[in-house]
Design an enzyme around this catalytic site. Structure first.
Site, PDB file in Angstrom:
ATOM      1  N   MET A 258       0.705  -1.381   0.071  1.00 13.32           N
ATOM      2  CA  MET A 258       0.102  -0.049  -0.079  1.00 13.32           C
ATOM      3  C   MET A 258       0.806   1.368  -0.104  1.00 13.32           C
ATOM      4  SD  MET A 258      -2.950   1.229  -0.099  1.00 13.32           S
ATOM      5  CE  MET A 258      -3.378   3.074   0.071  1.00 13.32           C
ATOM      6  N   GLU A 291       4.877   0.739  -6.039  1.00 16.71           N
ATOM      7  CA  GLU A 291       4.553   1.685  -4.870  1.00 16.71           C
ATOM      8  C   GLU A 291       5.204   3.012  -4.716  1.00 16.71           C
ATOM      9  OE1 GLU A 291       1.835   0.440  -3.344  1.00 16.71           O
ATOM     10  OE2 GLU A 291       2.305  -1.367  -4.372  1.00 16.71           O
ATOM     11  N   HIS A 294       3.519   5.469  -6.917  1.00 16.48           N
ATOM     12  CA  HIS A 294       2.079   5.927  -6.680  1.00 16.48           C
ATOM     13  C   HIS A 294       2.691   7.315  -6.107  1.00 16.48           C
ATOM     14  CE1 HIS A 294      -0.966   3.128  -7.432  1.00 16.48           C
ATOM     15  NE2 HIS A 294      -0.329   2.322  -6.657  1.00 16.48           N
ATOM     16  N   GLU A 313      -3.514   2.935 -10.494  1.00 21.33           N
ATOM     17  CA  GLU A 313      -3.051   1.490 -10.545  1.00 21.33           C
ATOM     18  C   GLU A 313      -2.488   1.219 -11.882  1.00 21.33           C
ATOM     19  OE1 GLU A 313      -2.355   0.118  -8.155  1.00 21.33           O
ATOM     20  OE2 GLU A 313      -3.532   0.977  -6.757  1.00 21.33           O
TER      21      GLU A 313
END
Length: 826
Positions: A258, A291, A294, A313
């Site tokens: 995450m 990650e 992101h 994503e």
């Protein structure tokens, strides 16, 4: 509790703006609950109006709005109503919250290895209100200042740099504006490896019991982290904006990782306890790069609502593979993408739950959960590769940079991204976006002589232009390769008519586009003797993906795939192909598509193939030989029937040297013995006593559940149905072993009860956790008409959550594919 709707989010975002969030957590109140004090500074564009904040507390002690007490009883269904708002407002909430054990909210886990407790926050998708009061929607971002009280022996990590104010008291630096679902706190007796790169403090953290493995593997992860930072800085022209960069490997994590800004969380199985093959190391490295992407796509610029999750994503997926390919030091990352990720995505496209990459309807937050799938990831990344082929890489990079800069620390949506790319490319992308981003389905491409055909899915017609190549191979050498743009239903392939008869001709050989490849009968017939000789790993991957997809479609006899496997797989070199194809053979092709009477014979052939690869590995020196040995041994351990050999392997006798001391491998061998019905309770207890780790405890649950006895199934079912303390990982471990049994009569009585079981789990766990259990607990492996009837009855229920329903739809579709194949080929 109601899920926030898109309409409610739009109304609330038009009314309020959040200026700052202050959160004070007390994690030193024991193992069940923690304290949460929240102060929200926000403005209201219509003074006098009403709104609500999201709050799902164990107990609300006090609420104050602008200095006036608010009755805590005004919290209803997870919403605290606020009336008579001023132009500027201060809301204070004092609550006691409950720790979770399902991987959502603030999850607390005890490590059985040493009894140490760990806490981490996973607030995706709508779990933030279980930790603090907030306006829980992605477009109400705010700076967060977090303070934490915790046991003095714990280390506290979060989105901002940590300052120890006093023993047990930590302050985290104010984080730049974040969506509520990105906030995290990770607390516990972590073991840490710290470094610095380009002025950015770095940290790698894991449970104390994993310290030897963490220290051995940390430098490789730091190297990937540093190289990824350099490449993203070069590509975007925007420096990482969130201060320190911590990567925390946490227990019982639902997802792979995450992207919490400054404090990324990963499932801690990525800290390998035993042998790791090249594809496993690559997958971890790729996840690190994913990650980190992101930090720009998702964190710096966040989707305005969940229907644009592709802006998170798809970009992170594409960028990770691009970066690991450019600077990661890995061989053929895009091969792994094809055989691992695209197989997943193509399966999602075939299912009735298919949806467009962008703009998928998300009327409420929970309904968006199901769209975090192979379409949003693998298809989205493939579509971006096609966009680059369409407009050029320079225009793509310039457009992306403009989009990120113009929406920094705010929110974006599809139209704004397309406008930025159009500006950089100097051309309209309206038709391209409609076909590729806003229409579901995958085209199928195939060859008719020297003509490439393109067929759009009947249910989702679209005119998609594909940039791809076609390659031909004879006797292990490439004899032709033609690059072309397919912009019609029939496209001539120049020079293909001159290819010798018997050549393997591979459409989309470099795997550049998103389209399923339909192989002709002659090509399929030639695969057993020729597939392994192709010198192009991408082409081999495309052929495997096509073959496995054709089995699922009911177009190719699963026995044909088995024949290709036993001849080609032991000669394969790509670790990703070896790993993924063998997993699908043992977990899907054999148990779902072959008749029960042929399955043991098929497993024996797979085990023989594993032995052939194991023998081959002995002649390959160094790391490559070890990787082949590990991959072969793992497959044999899943399929072998020689009890004496299995017992010797469980004792560490006769296994490849690289697997000596590998506890996870030992558990896989024990699981096979349990599957065969020859592992007793005392042996399981002894194995568990020898491995007091969390991984060992979970493996033991799976081993107990997989045993083919009425008592074992009753035990497993009872734990899933009745154990309110069962964690998300424990439930998944038990569910993953339940439906294994040589005698279907042992399992049939449970089929009609699955719906009640899943609804019961939904009452104890969040959708993110339960949807994963559904995939394991659906009786797909019992390929019978009665199972389909029961599955249909489950879907007809009115008490399913969105996540459970979506997972059931996909499992039901997989069962239908297996039934259709058996009817055709039995």
């Amino acid at each position: 509790m109601p899920s926030l709707t898109r309409s409610e989010a739009l109304t609330r975002a038009a009314l309020v703006a959040v200026d700052s969030m202050e959160v004070d957590l007390d994690l030193d109140r024991g193992p069940e609950v923690f304290g949460s004090r929240t102060t929200i500074h926000f403005s209201c564009r219509e003074p006098g109006a009403d709104t609500f904040v999201d709050l799902r507390a164990h107990e609300v002690h006090a609420v104050s709005l602008n200095g006036t007490d608010v009755d805590p009883a005004s919290v209803t269904d997870g919403r605290l109503t606020l009336t008579g708002l001023a132009q500027t407002n201060v809301l204070e909430v004092d609550s006691t919250m409950a720790y979770s054990h399902d991987g959502q909210g603030l999850h607390r886990s005890t490590d059985p290895a040493d009894g140490a407790d760990y806490v981490y926050g996973h607030l995706f998708l709508d779990a933030a209100p279980t930790v603090f009061a907030c306006f829980d929607q992605p477009d109400l971002k705010a700076p967060y200042t977090v303070s934490v009280t915790a046991p003095a022996a714990w280390t506290v990590l979060g989105n901002g740099a940590a300052t120890l104010l006093a023993p047990g008291r930590t302050s985290l630096a104010t984080a730049r504006p974040l969506a509520s679902y990105f906030v995290t706190v990770c607390a516990g007796p972590w073991v840490s490896v710290r470094a610095e790169h380009d002025g950015i403090p770095l940290g790698i953290h894991a449970r104390r019991s994993l310290e030897p493995h963490l220290r051995e593997q940390a430098q490789q992860m730091i190297d990937v982290t540093a190289a990824s930072f350099d490449e993203y800085h070069r590509l975007f022209g925007i420096r990482y904006p969130f201060g320190e960069y911590h990567q925390v490997f946490v227990p019982e994590f639902n997802a792979g990782a995450m992207e919490n800004p400054g404090c990324v969380t990963f499932r801690d199985q990525m800290i390998f306890r035993g042998a790791a093959t090249p594809d496993q190391v690559f997958q971890r490295s790729n996840t690190i790069a994913h990650e980190m992407a992101h930090m720009w796509f998702g964190d710096l610029v966040t989707m305005r609502w969940w229907d644009d999750l592709w802006l998170n994503e798809s970009f992170a997926e594409y960028m990770a593979y691009r970066v690991t390919s450019a600077v990661g030091g890995f061989d053929e990352p895009w091969v792994e993408f094809g055989v691992m990720r695209k197989l997943w995505g193509y399966a999602a496209e075939r299912a009735p739950s298919t949806h467009p990459v962008a703009g998928s309807p998300a009327p409420d937050a929970l309904s968006a959960l199901g769209n975090f799938d192979g379409i949003s990831y693998a298809k989205g990344a493939s579509v971006l590769r096609q966009l680059i082929a369409h407009i050029g890489d320079d225009a793509f990079v310039v457009g992306v940079g403009e989009y990120l800069r113009s929406h920094a620390f705010g929110n974006g949506e599809l139209a704004e991204f397309i406008a930025a790319i159009e500006g950089a490319a100097g051309r309209s992308l309206t038709a391209w976006s409609a076909a590729w981003l806003q229409t579901a389905g995958a085209d199928r491409v195939g060859l008719e002589g020297d003509v490439l055909t393109r067929v759009a899915p009947e249910a989702h017609p679209a005119d998609r232009a594909h940039t791809l190549d076609v390659a031909a191979f004879v006797g292990g050498r490439e004899v032709a390769r033609v690059e072309l743009v397919v912009d019609g239903e029939r496209t001539p392939v120049p020079g293909l008519a001159d290819v010798p008869t018997g050549a393997l001709v591979v459409p989309n050989a470099s795997d550049l586009t998103w389209a399923e490849v339909a192989l002709d009968a002659a090509t399929i017939e030639g695969l057993p003797g020729n597939l392994a000789d192709l010198p192009d790993a991408s082409a081999r991957s495309v052929l495997w993906v096509s073959l496995l997809g054709s089995v699922a479609r009911g177009e190719v006899d699963p026995r044909t795939v088995l024949s290709v496997f036993v001849t080609a797989w032991p000669r394969e070199d790509s670790a990703a192909v070896l790993s993924r194809v063998s997993l699908l053979m043992t977990n899907q092709v054999v148990p779902l598509f072959l008749p029960p009477g042929e399955q043991e014979g098929a497993r024996a052939r797979v085990a023989d193939s594993a032995d052939a690869l194991l023998e081959r590995s002995a002649g390959v020196e160094g790391v490559s030989g070890d990787a082949l040995a590990v991959l072969a041994a793992r497959v044999w351990a899943r399929t072998g029937v020689d009890e004496d050999r299995l017992r010797r392997w469980a004792a560490g006798d006769g296994i490849p040297a690289v697997l000596v001391g590998d506890e996870d491998f030992r558990w896989s061998v024990l699981r096979r013995l349990a599957t065969l019905g020859v592992l007793g309770d005392d042996e399981i207890e002894a194995a568990e006593a020898a491995d007091r780790s969390l991984a060992g405890s979970l493996a033991a649950l799976g081993v107990r559940a997989v045993r083919p006895s009425a008592q074992a199934k009753e035990w497993a079912w009872g734990r899933l149905r009745d154990d309110a303390e069962l964690s998300n990982y424990a439930a998944l471990a038990i569910a993953g072993g339940f439906w294994t049994a040589p005698d279907a009569a042992l399992l049939r009585p449970y089929v009609a009860q699955v719906g009640d079981l899943l609804v019961g789990l939904s009452g104890r766990m969040g959708d993110d956790a339960v949807s994963r259990v559904v995939s394991a607990m659906h009786p797909t492996s019992l390929v019978e008409d009665g199972t389909l009837e029961a599955s249909n009855a489950m879907l007809a229920r009115g008490d399913l959550t969105p996540g459970v329903r979506r997972a059931l739809v996909d499992a039901n579709h997989e069962l239908r594919e297996a039934l259709a194949s058996r009817r055709r080929f039995d």
